[in-house]
Design an enzyme around this catalytic site. Structure first.
Site, PDB file in Angstrom:
ATOM      1  N   LYS A   9     -59.231  -3.133   3.133  1.00 30.54           N
ATOM      2  CA  LYS A   9     -59.719  -1.769   2.922  1.00 30.54           C
ATOM      3  C   LYS A   9     -58.581  -0.937   2.343  1.00 30.54           C
ATOM      4  O   LYS A   9     -57.464  -0.949   2.867  1.00 30.54           O
ATOM      5  CB  LYS A   9     -60.198  -1.182   4.250  1.00 30.54           C
ATOM      6  CG  LYS A   9     -60.796   0.202   4.187  1.00 30.54           C
ATOM      7  CD  LYS A   9     -59.851   1.332   4.526  1.00 30.54           C
ATOM      8  CE  LYS A   9     -58.911   1.125   5.655  1.00 30.54           C
ATOM      9  NZ  LYS A   9     -57.892   2.202   5.769  1.00 30.54           N
ATOM     10  N   PRO A  90     -51.137  -8.749   6.133  1.00 32.48           N
ATOM     11  CA  PRO A  90     -50.109  -8.372   7.112  1.00 32.48           C
ATOM     12  C   PRO A  90     -50.672  -7.378   8.113  1.00 32.48           C
ATOM     13  O   PRO A  90     -51.388  -6.440   7.722  1.00 32.48           O
ATOM     14  CB  PRO A  90     -49.000  -7.755   6.254  1.00 32.48           C
ATOM     15  CG  PRO A  90     -49.655  -7.383   4.970  1.00 32.48           C
ATOM     16  CD  PRO A  90     -50.772  -8.348   4.761  1.00 32.48           C
ATOM     17  N   ALA A  92     -51.045  -4.262  10.806  1.00 28.40           N
ATOM     18  CA  ALA A  92     -50.551  -2.886  10.904  1.00 28.40           C
ATOM     19  C   ALA A  92     -49.937  -2.422   9.597  1.00 28.40           C
ATOM     20  O   ALA A  92     -48.808  -1.949   9.544  1.00 28.40           O
ATOM     21  CB  ALA A  92     -49.523  -2.774  12.041  1.00 28.40           C
ATOM     22  N   SER A  93     -50.712  -2.548   8.512  1.00 25.25           N
ATOM     23  CA  SER A  93     -50.148  -2.293   7.186  1.00 25.25           C
ATOM     24  C   SER A  93     -50.909  -1.264   6.373  1.00 25.25           C
ATOM     25  O   SER A  93     -50.657  -1.096   5.179  1.00 25.25           O
ATOM     26  CB  SER A  93     -50.070  -3.606   6.391  1.00 25.25           C
ATOM     27  OG  SER A  93     -51.341  -4.207   6.283  1.00 25.25           O
ATOM     28  N   GLY A  94     -51.884  -0.565   6.974  1.00 22.83           N
ATOM     29  CA  GLY A  94     -52.573   0.487   6.260  1.00 22.83           C
ATOM     30  C   GLY A  94     -53.708   0.036   5.371  1.00 22.83           C
ATOM     31  O   GLY A  94     -54.214   0.817   4.558  1.00 22.83           O
ATOM     32  N   ILE A  95     -54.143  -1.227   5.505  1.00 21.62           N
ATOM     33  CA  ILE A  95     -55.270  -1.716   4.709  1.00 21.62           C
ATOM     34  C   ILE A  95     -56.379  -2.264   5.610  1.00 21.62           C
ATOM     35  O   ILE A  95     -57.145  -3.138   5.213  1.00 21.62           O
ATOM     36  CB  ILE A  95     -54.834  -2.761   3.664  1.00 21.62           C
ATOM     37  CG1 ILE A  95     -53.937  -3.834   4.275  1.00 21.62           C
ATOM     38  CG2 ILE A  95     -54.146  -2.084   2.486  1.00 21.62           C
ATOM     39  CD1 ILE A  95     -53.545  -4.936   3.297  1.00 21.62           C
ATOM     40  N   GLY A  96     -56.450  -1.725   6.817  1.00 23.33           N
ATOM     41  CA  GLY A  96     -57.590  -1.973   7.689  1.00 23.33           C
ATOM     42  C   GLY A  96     -57.735  -3.378   8.206  1.00 23.33           C
ATOM     43  O   GLY A  96     -58.847  -3.793   8.541  1.00 23.33           O
ATOM     44  N   GLY A  97     -56.653  -4.133   8.305  1.00 22.98           N
ATOM     45  CA  GLY A  97     -56.767  -5.528   8.718  1.00 22.98           C
ATOM     46  C   GLY A  97     -57.486  -5.725  10.039  1.00 22.98           C
ATOM     47  O   GLY A  97     -58.454  -6.478  10.131  1.00 22.98           O
ATOM     48  N   GLY A  98     -57.032  -5.042  11.087  1.00 20.19           N
ATOM     49  CA  GLY A  98     -57.656  -5.203  12.399  1.00 20.19           C
ATOM     50  C   GLY A  98     -59.085  -4.704  12.417  1.00 20.19           C
ATOM     51  O   GLY A  98     -59.983  -5.334  13.002  1.00 20.19           O
ATOM     52  N   ASP A 137     -61.907   3.015  11.241  1.00 25.04           N
ATOM     53  CA  ASP A 137     -62.246   2.292  10.015  1.00 25.04           C
ATOM     54  C   ASP A 137     -63.307   1.214  10.221  1.00 25.04           C
ATOM     55  O   ASP A 137     -63.793   0.647   9.241  1.00 25.04           O
ATOM     56  CB  ASP A 137     -60.991   1.614   9.431  1.00 25.04           C
ATOM     57  CG  ASP A 137     -60.023   2.607   8.816  1.00 25.04           C
ATOM     58  OD1 ASP A 137     -60.469   3.688   8.407  1.00 25.04           O
ATOM     59  OD2 ASP A 137     -58.820   2.286   8.742  1.00 25.04           O
TER      60      ASP A 137
END
Length: 298
Positions: A9, A90, A92-98, A137
């Site tokens: 994201k 990666p 906690a990287s600002g692209i909504g991984g979790g 998110d």
């Protein structure tokens, strides 16, 4: 067995417009999804378990607090499933991984129940609130469709974007989201324009985005000055139309109109900065294959 892809994201623009009394920040963001991400597999089982593998698997705990497990318990109650998360983004990287992983878990378990002849009930208001409680998110990641996201993430207006490509880069530094919000000096900023244009080309989209902001980028640069280096490196790639940080960082992005230029740029950037995580992918204009699932969950 059911599998789902957890699309990265990207906040193409992110305006912080206020803060509620309970501390939640109000946002007005243009969100897109890229063709790179994690994947989630769900198999029927007597009890709920989670295994994590992939390039970043070692950085993600597989315990009960994992968002995948929390999302699974929300869907399954006391029923079981064997889950496997392949972690390519990666954390906690600002692209909504979790959040994308949690959303993929919900989709995969819904598909698994359908395959078992046990159609899931439509998500009611209480469950919708519980999904939002997993993370702001998660609702937009559930559809993985371009959207304007407002409020604390609960107000979604679906959009169609022109075909374009993206290069993502993360310098592999930790940028805690609470620290970024604490460093944000002004919490009430102008929102996106009321009416959004009907972009027809990547250039039109990029030119419009250049007039918008990510209000979290300046405070994130205070926490991790290397973010400025990443944005500068992305901006300097041949064919890059615009660049900025996504979310609360530290991942940054550049938009491209041409796929070859995006992939060549990613290769050049990775060669110049071998310690960074770099990826190139298409940006999805919209995901028609999600229409049925979206209807089933609203």
């Amino acid at each position: 067995m059911a599998t789902e892809f957890a699309y990265a994201k990207v906040n193409l623009a992110l305006h912080v417009t206020g803060q509620r009394a309970d501390g939640y920040h109000l946002l007005d963001s243009l969100v897109a999804f890229a063709g790179i991400g994690d994947s989630l597999r769900a198999d029927p089982a007597d009890r709920l378990t989670l295994a994590v593998d992939g390039p970043f698997g070692a950085e993600v705990p597989a315990g009960d607090d994992n968002l995948v497990m929390r999302a699974a318990r929300l869907c399954l109650g006391d029923r079981g499933a064997a889950l496997r998360l392949t972690k390519r983004l990666p954390p906690a990287s600002g692209i909504g991984g979790g959040s994308a992983d949690a959303a993929a878990t919900i989709r995969a378990l819904m598909r698994m129940m359908l395959e078992q002849g046990k159609p899931p009930a439509p998500i009611n208001a209480d469950q919708g609130a519980a999904i939002l409680a997993l993370g702001a998110d998660v609702p937009v990641c559930l559809a993985s469709h371009p959207a304007r996201m407002r409020g604390i993430g609960e107000q979604l207006d679906w959009l169609t974007l022109p075909p374009c490509f993206i290069v993502l880069a993360n310098p592999r530094v930790e940028v805690p989201t609470p620290a970024v919000f604490r460093a944000l000096a002004v919490k009430e900023n102008p929102p996106l324009p009321d009416a959004l244009p009907g972009w027809t080309t990547a250039r039109e989209l990029a030119d419009w985005l250049a007039l918008q902001r990510n209000d979290l980028e300046p405070p994130a640069r205070q926490v991790a000055p290397v973010i400025g280096d990443v944005v500068a490196a992305l901006s300097g790639l041949p064919g890059a139309l615009m660049a900025r940080m996504s979310g609360s960082g530290a991942t940054c992005f550049a938009l491209f109109a041409d796929e070859d230029e995006a992939r060549d740029g990613a290769e050049a950037l990775q060669s110049a900065h071998p310690g960074w995580w770099v990826a190139a992918a298409p940006v999805y204009p919209g995901r028609a294959d999600m229409d049925q699932l979206i209807r089933a969950t609203t």
